[in-house]
Design an enzyme around this catalytic site. Structure first.
Site, PDB file in Angstrom:
ATOM      1  N   CYS A 122       0.830  -1.206   0.000  1.00 23.13           N
ATOM      2  CA  CYS A 122       0.000   0.000   0.000  1.00 23.13           C
ATOM      3  C   CYS A 122       0.871   1.265   0.000  1.00 23.13           C
ATOM      4  O   CYS A 122       1.521   1.552  -1.004  1.00 23.13           O
ATOM      5  CB  CYS A 122      -0.977  -0.067   1.156  1.00 23.13           C
ATOM      6  N   GLU A 158      -1.099  -8.069   5.502  1.00 14.99           N
ATOM      7  CA  GLU A 158      -0.778  -8.239   6.927  1.00 14.99           C
ATOM      8  C   GLU A 158      -1.993  -8.090   7.848  1.00 14.99           C
ATOM      9  O   GLU A 158      -1.887  -8.373   9.029  1.00 14.99           O
ATOM     10  CB  GLU A 158       0.344  -7.258   7.332  1.00 14.99           C
ATOM     11  N   HIS A 184      -3.265  -4.841   1.648  1.00 23.17           N
ATOM     12  CA  HIS A 184      -2.607  -5.151   2.923  1.00 23.17           C
ATOM     13  C   HIS A 184      -2.720  -6.652   3.192  1.00 23.17           C
ATOM     14  O   HIS A 184      -3.768  -7.093   3.662  1.00 23.17           O
ATOM     15  CB  HIS A 184      -3.303  -4.418   4.081  1.00 23.17           C
TER      16      HIS A 184
HETATM   17  N1  GLN Z   1      -3.533   6.482   0.851  1.00 20.76           N
HETATM   18  C1  GLN Z   1      -2.299   6.198   1.506  1.00 20.76           C
HETATM   19  C2  GLN Z   1      -1.143   6.977   0.891  1.00 20.76           C
HETATM   20  O1  GLN Z   1      -1.297   7.579  -0.112  1.00 20.76           O
HETATM   21  C3  GLN Z   1      -1.994   4.723   1.468  1.00 20.76           C
HETATM   22  C4  GLN Z   1      -3.022   3.988   2.257  1.00 20.76           C
HETATM   23  C5  GLN Z   1      -2.519   2.789   2.963  1.00 20.76           C
HETATM   24  O2  GLN Z   1      -1.319   2.525   3.070  1.00 20.76           O
HETATM   25  N2  GLN Z   1      -3.445   2.068   3.520  1.00 20.76           N
HETATM   26  O3  GLN Z   1      -0.082   6.977   1.449  1.00 20.76           O
END
Ligand code: GLN
Length: 192
Positions: free
Chosen positions: A79, A171, A169
């Site tokens: 992410c 995790e 994610h």
């Molecule tokens: N929207 C977040 C970002 O731009 C990422 C979201 C996440 O890691 N759950 O950093």
């Protein structure tokens, strides 16, 4: 097997639990002296990429980690971690490590659809549960980058050399298979 988990912000504890369930040792990177020890791989967790990017620089961690990734240290970015690795962001002028040849769109699913669960096939891993939380999307991949997962035609997982980036994610699910796959890459890379 000893894995460093960037722990300046975000979902790092969840990764540590997954690593421990997968039989690997882990430690947290919070400051420069944490990088004095040797390790076999690095996890960049989800969280807020802008905050992590800023802290990486302020804490003097940025260059050391960028060099290690460039030299071939296996890295798993989930992410926000994927955003930190991306060579280009289509809706943000920032570039952080820039070591993974992909173009990524931040918060690609909009506010309402920001969070959802899916199940998807990951190459060499199989079908796994995927939690998307304000997730980024891989819009395009550069030469040498392999697409390893898609959900509804969207690219949600990529691999380039020893770098894996996923927009979900793993995790926060009960499934350790992606972590086990990452540990296999760490085992075979033989250190840097
Ligand atoms: N929207 C977040 C970002 O731009 C990422 C979201 C996440 O890691 N759950 O950093």
């Amino acid at each position: 097997m000893k894995i460093a988990v960037l722990s300046v912000q975000g979902a790092f504890i969840e990764h540590e639990k997954m690593l421990s369930l997968s039989g690997a040792q882990s430690f947290e990177i919070r400051q420069k002296k944490d990088l004095e020890q040797e390790f076999d791989g690095l996890i960049l967790p989800g969280g807020e990429s802008t905050v992590m990017g800023k802290l990486l620089k302020e804490l003097d961690l940025f260059e050391i980690l960028q060099n290690k990734i460039q030299e071939g240290l296996p890295v798993l970015g989930t992410c926000a971690g994927l955003i930190l690795l991306a060579q280009k962001l289509s809706n943000d002028e920032h570039v952080y490590f820039g070591t993974l040849p992909v173009t990524v769109r931040r918060n690609a699913y909009g506010r309402q659809l920001g969070s959802f669960y899916a199940e998807g096939e990951v190459a060499k891993v199989g079908k796994i549960p995927m939690a998307f939380i304000r997730a980024p999307l891989v819009e395009s991949v550069g030469a040498g980058t392999e697409v390893i997962a898609r959900v509804d035609e969207n690219i949600v997982g990529v691999k380039y050399r020893n770098q894996i980036g996923v927009s979900f994610h793993p995790e926060v699910t009960a499934c350790t298979r992606l972590h086990e796959y990452f540990l296999e890459i760490c085992r075979h890379s033989g250190g840097i």
